[in-house]
Design an enzyme around this catalytic site. Structure first.
Site, PDB file in Angstrom:
ATOM      1  N   HIS A  73       0.808  -1.226   0.000  1.00 39.30           N
ATOM      2  CA  HIS A  73       0.000   0.000   0.000  1.00 39.30           C
ATOM      3  C   HIS A  73       0.836   1.269   0.000  1.00 39.30           C
ATOM      4  CE1 HIS A  73      -3.663  -2.403   1.763  1.00 39.30           C
ATOM      5  NE2 HIS A  73      -3.417  -2.671   0.502  1.00 39.30           N
ATOM      6  N   CYS A 101       4.283  19.771  -7.598  1.00 44.19           N
ATOM      7  CA  CYS A 101       5.319  19.043  -8.322  1.00 44.19           C
ATOM      8  C   CYS A 101       6.269  20.052  -8.972  1.00 44.19           C
ATOM      9  CB  CYS A 101       4.652  18.168  -9.390  1.00 44.19           C
ATOM     10  SG  CYS A 101       5.834  17.337 -10.458  1.00 44.19           S
ATOM     11  N   ASN A 149      -3.255 -13.061  15.706  1.00 50.85           N
ATOM     12  CA  ASN A 149      -4.194 -11.934  15.815  1.00 50.85           C
ATOM     13  C   ASN A 149      -4.988 -12.112  17.121  1.00 50.85           C
ATOM     14  OD1 ASN A 149      -6.415 -10.041  15.333  1.00 50.85           O
ATOM     15  ND2 ASN A 149      -5.844 -10.147  13.169  1.00 50.85           N
TER      16      ASN A 149
HETATM   17  P1  OAD Z   1      -7.318  -3.389  10.228  1.00 49.13           P
HETATM   18  O1  OAD Z   1      -7.468  -2.214  11.108  1.00 49.13           O
HETATM   19  O2  OAD Z   1      -8.411  -3.703   9.284  1.00 49.13           O
HETATM   20  O3  OAD Z   1      -7.081  -4.682  11.118  1.00 49.13           O
HETATM   21  C1  OAD Z   1      -6.134  -4.681  12.133  1.00 49.13           C
HETATM   22  C2  OAD Z   1      -6.063  -6.081  12.708  1.00 49.13           C
HETATM   23  O4  OAD Z   1      -5.024  -6.085  13.688  1.00 49.13           O
HETATM   24  C3  OAD Z   1      -7.329  -6.545  13.416  1.00 49.13           C
HETATM   25  O5  OAD Z   1      -7.658  -7.841  12.933  1.00 49.13           O
HETATM   26  C4  OAD Z   1      -6.950  -6.590  14.883  1.00 49.13           C
HETATM   27  O6  OAD Z   1      -7.592  -7.636  15.591  1.00 49.13           O
HETATM   28  C5  OAD Z   1      -5.469  -6.839  14.800  1.00 49.13           C
HETATM   29  N1  OAD Z   1      -4.671  -6.379  15.946  1.00 49.13           N
HETATM   30  C6  OAD Z   1      -4.908  -5.341  16.781  1.00 49.13           C
HETATM   31  N2  OAD Z   1      -3.933  -5.240  17.686  1.00 49.13           N
HETATM   32  C7  OAD Z   1      -3.040  -6.232  17.417  1.00 49.13           C
HETATM   33  C8  OAD Z   1      -1.810  -6.652  18.005  1.00 49.13           C
HETATM   34  N3  OAD Z   1      -1.283  -6.027  19.054  1.00 49.13           N
HETATM   35  N4  OAD Z   1      -1.172  -7.716  17.453  1.00 49.13           N
HETATM   36  C9  OAD Z   1      -1.701  -8.357  16.378  1.00 49.13           C
HETATM   37  N5  OAD Z   1      -2.843  -8.007  15.800  1.00 49.13           N
HETATM   38  C10 OAD Z   1      -3.516  -6.956  16.312  1.00 49.13           C
HETATM   39  O7  OAD Z   1      -5.910  -3.218   9.465  1.00 49.13           O
HETATM   40  P2  OAD Z   1      -5.421  -3.934   8.122  1.00 49.13           P
HETATM   41  O8  OAD Z   1      -5.904  -5.320   8.044  1.00 49.13           O
HETATM   42  O9  OAD Z   1      -3.963  -3.688   8.037  1.00 49.13           O
HETATM   43  O10 OAD Z   1      -5.465   0.361   3.503  1.00 49.13           O
HETATM   44  O11 OAD Z   1      -6.159  -3.063   7.050  1.00 49.13           O
HETATM   45  C11 OAD Z   1      -5.896  -3.270   5.697  1.00 49.13           C
HETATM   46  C12 OAD Z   1      -5.949  -1.974   4.957  1.00 49.13           C
HETATM   47  O12 OAD Z   1      -7.182  -1.303   5.234  1.00 49.13           O
HETATM   48  C13 OAD Z   1      -4.910  -0.961   5.376  1.00 49.13           C
HETATM   49  O13 OAD Z   1      -3.660  -1.186   4.760  1.00 49.13           O
HETATM   50  C14 OAD Z   1      -5.519   0.320   4.926  1.00 49.13           C
HETATM   51  C15 OAD Z   1      -6.919   0.107   5.421  1.00 49.13           C
HETATM   52  O14 OAD Z   1      -7.900   0.818   4.764  1.00 49.13           O
HETATM   53  C16 OAD Z   1      -5.242   1.511   2.872  1.00 49.13           C
HETATM   54  O15 OAD Z   1      -5.130   2.567   3.476  1.00 49.13           O
HETATM   55  C17 OAD Z   1      -5.149   1.368   1.406  1.00 49.13           C
END
Ligand code: OAD
Length: 248
Positions: free
Chosen positions: A123, A151, A217
């Protein structure tokens, strides 16, 4: 009081005997560094902010200053954070496996700060800036302030080099990630809600191609039921324990 972490012995055995590991990280791995996730109730960014007003090309077209300022705020927040034990354990795991690919959805650069090499950033990176007209990367003053910078080549607005909703992932980056998921023996999905495509498909693709898939997770996700193993807990606790079991 130290918490004792139980890593299933089968997980340790499989990891120890594998040559090629691929890892996918999401916002959860940086949560213990103080970087907010997106979808956690209460604390997630999308619980407070509307992604449609901040993270789409249309949002930037409508109000570039609002979007720029929001990303500036996030940059500052990330600049004040440090890699946590989860990021550091992945550096140790990278040194352990003969083949290792670290794929991240995070734009915070904390894996690189920890010392991980060759990170695949699906991303983008919030500290890079590109021309909003042709996507050319423009070397970025790390702390631009005030109005949206232009730019130097064409005077279009500069924007953060991150993937917004409705945009494609960088093709070469996605290809490398898919190839790693296809050929790896173990795939570890860490701290991601497994909801945002195409990243969310990577662990399923790895499963379909015969890999053992481990999820780390504290919450369940759409992957949990299908993962070969699921360890519930914080990455900053589980990963150091896992690395310790495998390497020592
Ligand atoms: P999310 O916010 O959707 O999910 C975060 C995950 O991390 C959840 O499943 C939580 O349970 C878990 N979590 C929280 N604390 C944690 C810890 N200490 N250790 C392990 N896990 C933990 O974030 P992403 O899955 O990264 O995209 O989201 C994907 C994309 O959605 C991001 O890259 C972003 C967002 O919109 C863009 O901005 C393009």
């Amino acid at each position: 009081m130290a918490v004792s972490i139980n890593i299933p012995v089968e997980v340790v055995d499989i990891l120890k005997s594998s040559q090629f590991a691929a890892v996918l990280t999401g916002a959860g791995i940086s949560a213990e560094s103080g970087v907010p996730t997106f979808r956690d109730a209460q604390t997630g960014l999308w619980a407070k902010y509307d992604p449609l007003q901040l993270a789409t090309p249309e949002a930037f077209q409508n109000d570039p200053q609002l979007v720029w300022d929001w990303y500036l705020w996030r940059r500052e927040l990330i600049s004040g954070s440090q890699p946590n034990p989860g990021h550091l354990a992945l550096v140790d795991l990278e040194a352990f496996f003969p083949e290792f690919t670290l794929i991240t959805q995070n734009v915070d650069g904390l894996h690189q700060s920890a010392g991980s090499m060759g990170v695949i950033e699906l991303h983008g990176n919030i500290f890079r800036t590109k021309c909003s007209r042709d996507g050319r990367i423009i070397s970025d003053p790390r702390e631009p302030s005030g109005s949206v910078p232009l730019c130097p080549e064409c005077s279009s607005y500069l924007r953060p080099d991150v993937v917004w909703f409705g945009e494609n992932l960088p093709a070469d980056t996605l290809k490398t990630a898919l190839e790693a998921a296809r050929v790896c023996e173990v795939f570890i999905s860490i701290g991601t809600s497994t909801l945002v495509e195409p990243s969310a498909s990577l662990p399923f693709f790895a499963l379909d191609n015969g890999a053992t898939v481990l999820e780390i997770n504290p919450q369940s996700t759409p992957l949990t039921q299908r993962a070969s193993f699921s360890i519930r807990g914080d990455a900053g606790e589980i990963l150091p324990a896992l690395a310790d079991e495998i390497i020592n």
